[in-house]
Design a protein around this motif. Sequence first.
Motif, PDB file in Angstrom:
ATOM      1  N   GLY A   8       0.818  -1.217   0.000  1.00  0.00           N
ATOM      2  CA  GLY A   8       0.000   0.000   0.000  1.00  0.00           C
ATOM      3  C   GLY A   8       0.845   1.256   0.000  1.00  0.00           C
ATOM      4  N   PHE A  11      -0.910   7.116   2.726  1.00  0.00           N
ATOM      5  CA  PHE A  11      -0.223   7.966   3.708  1.00  0.00           C
ATOM      6  C   PHE A  11       0.843   7.202   4.478  1.00  0.00           C
ATOM      7  CE2 PHE A  11      -3.786  10.491   2.648  1.00  0.00           C
ATOM      8  CZ  PHE A  11      -3.327  11.788   2.763  1.00  0.00           C
ATOM      9  N   ALA A  12       0.503   6.030   4.990  1.00  0.00           N
ATOM     10  CA  ALA A  12       1.463   5.274   5.799  1.00  0.00           C
ATOM     11  C   ALA A  12       2.536   4.642   4.913  1.00  0.00           C
ATOM     12  CB  ALA A  12       0.736   4.208   6.612  1.00  0.00           C
ATOM     13  N   ASP A  32       1.678  -1.692  -4.607  1.00  0.00           N
ATOM     14  CA  ASP A  32       0.457  -0.879  -4.508  1.00  0.00           C
ATOM     15  C   ASP A  32      -0.415  -1.140  -5.727  1.00  0.00           C
ATOM     16  OD1 ASP A  32      -1.430   0.970  -3.718  1.00  0.00           O
ATOM     17  OD2 ASP A  32      -0.180   2.733  -4.063  1.00  0.00           O
ATOM     18  N   THR A  33      -1.716  -1.147  -5.532  1.00  0.00           N
ATOM     19  CA  THR A  33      -2.634  -1.321  -6.670  1.00  0.00           C
ATOM     20  C   THR A  33      -2.610  -0.083  -7.568  1.00  0.00           C
ATOM     21  OG1 THR A  33      -4.388  -0.497  -5.241  1.00  0.00           O
ATOM     22  CG2 THR A  33      -4.259  -2.875  -5.504  1.00  0.00           C
ATOM     23  N   LYS A  34      -2.171   1.046  -7.013  1.00  0.00           N
ATOM     24  CA  LYS A  34      -2.119   2.282  -7.803  1.00  0.00           C
ATOM     25  C   LYS A  34      -0.646   2.611  -8.103  1.00  0.00           C
ATOM     26  CE  LYS A  34      -4.683   4.995  -4.776  1.00  0.00           C
ATOM     27  NZ  LYS A  34      -3.485   5.530  -4.274  1.00  0.00           N
ATOM     28  N   VAL A  74      -1.953  -7.295  -4.108  1.00  0.00           N
ATOM     29  CA  VAL A  74      -1.519  -8.446  -3.293  1.00  0.00           C
ATOM     30  C   VAL A  74      -2.745  -9.331  -3.084  1.00  0.00           C
ATOM     31  CG1 VAL A  74      -0.611  -9.172  -1.048  1.00  0.00           C
ATOM     32  CG2 VAL A  74       0.313  -7.135  -2.160  1.00  0.00           C
ATOM     33  N   SER A  98      -2.446  -1.253   3.790  1.00  0.00           N
ATOM     34  CA  SER A  98      -3.408  -1.326   2.680  1.00  0.00           C
ATOM     35  C   SER A  98      -4.628  -0.437   2.893  1.00  0.00           C
ATOM     36  CB  SER A  98      -3.816  -2.773   2.431  1.00  0.00           C
ATOM     37  OG  SER A  98      -4.266  -3.357   3.629  1.00  0.00           O
ATOM     38  N   GLY A  99      -4.727   0.230   4.035  1.00  0.00           N
ATOM     39  CA  GLY A  99      -5.722   1.284   4.222  1.00  0.00           C
ATOM     40  C   GLY A  99      -7.164   0.852   4.097  1.00  0.00           C
ATOM     41  N   SER A 100      -7.951   1.770   3.551  1.00  0.00           N
ATOM     42  CA  SER A 100      -9.380   1.510   3.465  1.00  0.00           C
ATOM     43  C   SER A 100      -9.942   2.023   2.151  1.00  0.00           C
ATOM     44  CB  SER A 100     -10.085   2.234   4.620  1.00  0.00           C
ATOM     45  OG  SER A 100      -9.818   3.622   4.503  1.00  0.00           O
ATOM     46  N   LYS A 107     -12.138   7.847  -3.296  1.00  0.00           N
ATOM     47  CA  LYS A 107     -10.943   7.002  -3.220  1.00  0.00           C
ATOM     48  C   LYS A 107     -11.146   5.901  -4.238  1.00  0.00           C
ATOM     49  CE  LYS A 107      -8.481   6.435   1.148  1.00  0.00           C
ATOM     50  NZ  LYS A 107      -8.408   5.633   2.359  1.00  0.00           N
ATOM     51  N   ASP A 269      -5.071   3.169   8.395  1.00  0.00           N
ATOM     52  CA  ASP A 269      -6.501   2.821   8.513  1.00  0.00           C
ATOM     53  C   ASP A 269      -6.741   1.324   8.711  1.00  0.00           C
ATOM     54  OD1 ASP A 269      -7.127   5.448   8.082  1.00  0.00           O
ATOM     55  OD2 ASP A 269      -8.363   5.118   6.304  1.00  0.00           O
ATOM     56  N   LEU A 278      -7.619   8.633  10.266  1.00  0.00           N
ATOM     57  CA  LEU A 278      -7.191   9.898   9.669  1.00  0.00           C
ATOM     58  C   LEU A 278      -5.824   9.773   9.018  1.00  0.00           C
ATOM     59  CD1 LEU A 278      -8.103  12.410  12.520  1.00  0.00           C
ATOM     60  CD2 LEU A 278      -9.266  12.140  10.329  1.00  0.00           C
ATOM     61  N   ALA A 279      -5.605  10.601   8.007  1.00  0.00           N
ATOM     62  CA  ALA A 279      -4.320  10.628   7.323  1.00  0.00           C
ATOM     63  C   ALA A 279      -3.200  10.960   8.313  1.00  0.00           C
ATOM     64  CB  ALA A 279      -4.364  11.668   6.211  1.00  0.00           C
ATOM     65  N   LYS A 339      -5.707  24.304   6.038  1.00  0.00           N
ATOM     66  CA  LYS A 339      -5.928  23.040   5.316  1.00  0.00           C
ATOM     67  C   LYS A 339      -5.103  23.017   4.018  1.00  0.00           C
ATOM     68  CE  LYS A 339      -8.648  19.320   4.848  1.00  0.00           C
ATOM     69  NZ  LYS A 339      -9.352  18.485   5.756  1.00  0.00           N
TER      70      LYS A 339
HETATM   71  C1  LIG Z   1     -12.646  12.078   0.810  1.00  0.00           C
HETATM   72  C2  LIG Z   1     -11.794  11.883   2.032  1.00  0.00           C
HETATM   73  C3  LIG Z   1     -11.319  12.984   2.715  1.00  0.00           C
HETATM   74  C4  LIG Z   1     -10.492  12.809   3.835  1.00  0.00           C
HETATM   75  N1  LIG Z   1     -10.029  13.915   4.491  1.00  0.00           N
HETATM   76  C5  LIG Z   1      -9.181  13.772   5.524  1.00  0.00           C
HETATM   77  C6  LIG Z   1      -8.635  14.914   6.178  1.00  0.00           C
HETATM   78  O1  LIG Z   1      -8.981  16.042   5.855  1.00  0.00           O
HETATM   79  N2  LIG Z   1      -7.734  14.720   7.161  1.00  0.00           N
HETATM   80  C7  LIG Z   1      -7.325  13.479   7.556  1.00  0.00           C
HETATM   81  O2  LIG Z   1      -6.474  13.377   8.458  1.00  0.00           O
HETATM   82  N3  LIG Z   1      -7.847  12.366   6.968  1.00  0.00           N
HETATM   83  C8  LIG Z   1      -8.760  12.485   5.967  1.00  0.00           C
HETATM   84  N4  LIG Z   1      -9.274  11.361   5.347  1.00  0.00           N
HETATM   85  C9  LIG Z   1      -8.871  10.023   5.811  1.00  0.00           C
HETATM   86  C10 LIG Z   1      -7.539   9.601   5.167  1.00  0.00           C
HETATM   87  O3  LIG Z   1      -7.621   9.723   3.773  1.00  0.00           O
HETATM   88  C11 LIG Z   1      -7.192   8.170   5.547  1.00  0.00           C
HETATM   89  O4  LIG Z   1      -7.157   8.075   6.954  1.00  0.00           O
HETATM   90  C12 LIG Z   1      -5.830   7.789   4.952  1.00  0.00           C
HETATM   91  O5  LIG Z   1      -5.937   7.717   3.550  1.00  0.00           O
HETATM   92  C13 LIG Z   1      -5.315   6.458   5.499  1.00  0.00           C
HETATM   93  O6  LIG Z   1      -4.037   6.237   4.999  1.00  0.00           O
HETATM   94  P1  LIG Z   1      -3.458   4.744   4.822  1.00  0.00           P
HETATM   95  O7  LIG Z   1      -2.041   4.884   4.410  1.00  0.00           O
HETATM   96  O8  LIG Z   1      -3.756   3.954   6.030  1.00  0.00           O
HETATM   97  O9  LIG Z   1      -4.308   4.076   3.665  1.00  0.00           O
HETATM   98  P2  LIG Z   1      -4.765   4.569   2.242  1.00  0.00           P
HETATM   99  O10 LIG Z   1      -4.535   6.007   2.046  1.00  0.00           O
HETATM  100  O11 LIG Z   1      -6.142   4.018   2.082  1.00  0.00           O
HETATM  101  O12 LIG Z   1      -3.780   3.802   1.247  1.00  0.00           O
HETATM  102  C14 LIG Z   1      -3.826   2.417   1.082  1.00  0.00           C
HETATM  103  C15 LIG Z   1      -3.124   2.023  -0.197  1.00  0.00           C
HETATM  104  O13 LIG Z   1      -3.066   0.591  -0.255  1.00  0.00           O
HETATM  105  C16 LIG Z   1      -3.455   0.152  -1.553  1.00  0.00           C
HETATM  106  N5  LIG Z   1      -3.976  -1.227  -1.457  1.00  0.00           N
HETATM  107  C17 LIG Z   1      -5.147  -1.643  -0.927  1.00  0.00           C
HETATM  108  N6  LIG Z   1      -5.267  -2.976  -1.031  1.00  0.00           N
HETATM  109  C18 LIG Z   1      -4.140  -3.412  -1.655  1.00  0.00           C
HETATM  110  C19 LIG Z   1      -3.669  -4.695  -2.079  1.00  0.00           C
HETATM  111  N7  LIG Z   1      -4.391  -5.812  -1.890  1.00  0.00           N
HETATM  112  N8  LIG Z   1      -2.472  -4.771  -2.704  1.00  0.00           N
HETATM  113  C20 LIG Z   1      -1.719  -3.652  -2.905  1.00  0.00           C
HETATM  114  N9  LIG Z   1      -2.126  -2.419  -2.543  1.00  0.00           N
HETATM  115  C21 LIG Z   1      -3.315  -2.299  -1.920  1.00  0.00           C
HETATM  116  C22 LIG Z   1      -4.521   1.196  -1.949  1.00  0.00           C
HETATM  117  O14 LIG Z   1      -4.748   1.251  -3.337  1.00  0.00           O
HETATM  118  C23 LIG Z   1      -3.861   2.483  -1.440  1.00  0.00           C
HETATM  119  O15 LIG Z   1      -2.956   3.012  -2.372  1.00  0.00           O
HETATM  120  C24 LIG Z   1     -10.137  11.508   4.268  1.00  0.00           C
HETATM  121  C25 LIG Z   1     -10.648  10.390   3.567  1.00  0.00           C
HETATM  122  C26 LIG Z   1     -11.481  10.566   2.466  1.00  0.00           C
HETATM  123  C27 LIG Z   1     -12.012   9.361   1.739  1.00  0.00           C
END
Ligand SMILES: Cc1cc2nc3c(=O)[nH]c(=O)nc-3n(C[C@H](O)[C@H](O)[C@H](O)COP(=O)(O)OP(=O)(O)OC[C@H]3O[C@@H](n4cnc5c(N)ncnc54)[C@H](O)[C@@H]3O)c2cc1C
Length: 351
Positions: A8, A11-12, A32-34, A74, A98-100, A107, A269, A278-279, A339
């Motif tokens: 993934g 953010f993390a 990453d899928t993206k 994955v 892998s987040g949410s 997203k 996430d 949160l990010a 922001k």
């Molecule tokens: C519209 C919106 C607005 C938001 N605004 C805020 C804000 O203002 N402030 C804030 O703090 N938070 C905000 N958030 C929340 C924040 O975006 C999430 O908490 C954050 O994205 C989590 O980061 P992450 O690294 O855990 O996962 P993600 O950002 O979800 O990244 C996960 C990555 O893993 C990849 N992945 C998933 N499954 C697989 C797999 N099987 N194989 C390979 N790759 C995979 C995904 O494609 C993605 O690239 C917002 C969320 C949304 C939807």
Amino acid sequence: MKNIVIIGGGFAGAYITKKLEKNKDFNITLIDTKNYYEFTPGILRTLVYPKHAKKIQILHTNYLKKSRVLVEHVRKITDKEAITNNHKVKFDYLIICSGSSYNAPFKEKDLINLTRTKHIRDYHEELEKAKRIVIIGGGIVGTELTGEVIDFYKKEKSKEITIIHKHDKLMERNNKKTAKYTEKFLKKHNVNIIYNEKALSYKNNLVKTDKNREIKADLIFLCTGITPNSEFIPKNWLNNTNQVNVNEFFQVSDNKNNKQYKNIFAAGDITSIKEEKLAQNAEIHAKHVIKNLKLLENNQELKPYRPDKRIMVISLGKFNGVFEYKNLVITGLFPGLLKSLIEWKTMIRYK
Ligand SMILES: Cc1cc2nc3c(=O)[nH]c(=O)nc-3n(C[C@H](O)[C@H](O)[C@H](O)COP(=O)(O)OP(=O)(O)OC[C@H]3O[C@@H](n4cnc5c(N)ncnc54)[C@H](O)[C@@H]3O)c2cc1C
């Protein structure tokens, strides 16, 4: 050389990969899928300013200098390897980030950057044409989206916006003052807010609620619920809401077999940590994981993580918003600008 696999690139994952690749003792693979990192909070603005997408996205291969990047899904992990359709990647350390998932267009998974840009433009065109907009969900995403639309179309006053929210106030987990200010702001801009009602269906441009209300819409945005991306993770590692069980050091545990994996971490996430998803929390997790992985390498004691209430900044368009920290709430221009500053500061790190 130790092999580290990071799943993934959000953010993390992006943060961890960029930091750890500086260490010459690590051989890193990001899967990453993206093929790009995206600053998710900025996506709402791109729906009114599609060109803004360029400012909040960057290809993984542009900010990573040494890591191997696999743009793949994955499908399975074991305690030794991560498996995609084309590769089996062995690891000494695995970090699951892998987040949410959230509803489109906010997203999206499985996308290359160019397709994502096209989707955003398509949504923008729909939004331009729409007169009646229904936003299902008055949480942070629904509220911020409404703020962007109001701000962009304020001169024309061409949009009729309705928010349907199942609770009795907007962003119900936030400070009461935040909800009050936001409600006043939205009502001043003629947004119709329906509280204590749940949208049951939203087909054929018609929203039906659990109180037998029917609302016609030209465009509907579904701003509810996040789903952990955990399909590929062994069931024994997950809790009953499909998040990965981690201990205070972010190490993954198999609760069914009472087993703790020292070399498998999770952050962001996807984790079972009880706090707002949160990010900024994902990045704080990332920093902790980096620290603990290095401590583990040096046979030192790991550092525990304590969840906490953190600062939140909610935007209502470009020039208005709410800053919230525990009981302190500041509203108006400063949070709106803050922001944008957070977005700039995050993206500059990857340029
Ligand atoms: C519209 C919106 C607005 C938001 N605004 C805020 C804000 O203002 N402030 C804030 O703090 N938070 C905000 N958030 C929340 C924040 O975006 C999430 O908490 C954050 O994205 C989590 O980061 P992450 O690294 O855990 O996962 P993600 O950002 O979800 O990244 C996960 C990555 O893993 C990849 N992945 C998933 N499954 C697989 C797999 N099987 N194989 C390979 N790759 C995979 C995904 O494609 C993605 O690239 C917002 C969320 C949304 C939807």
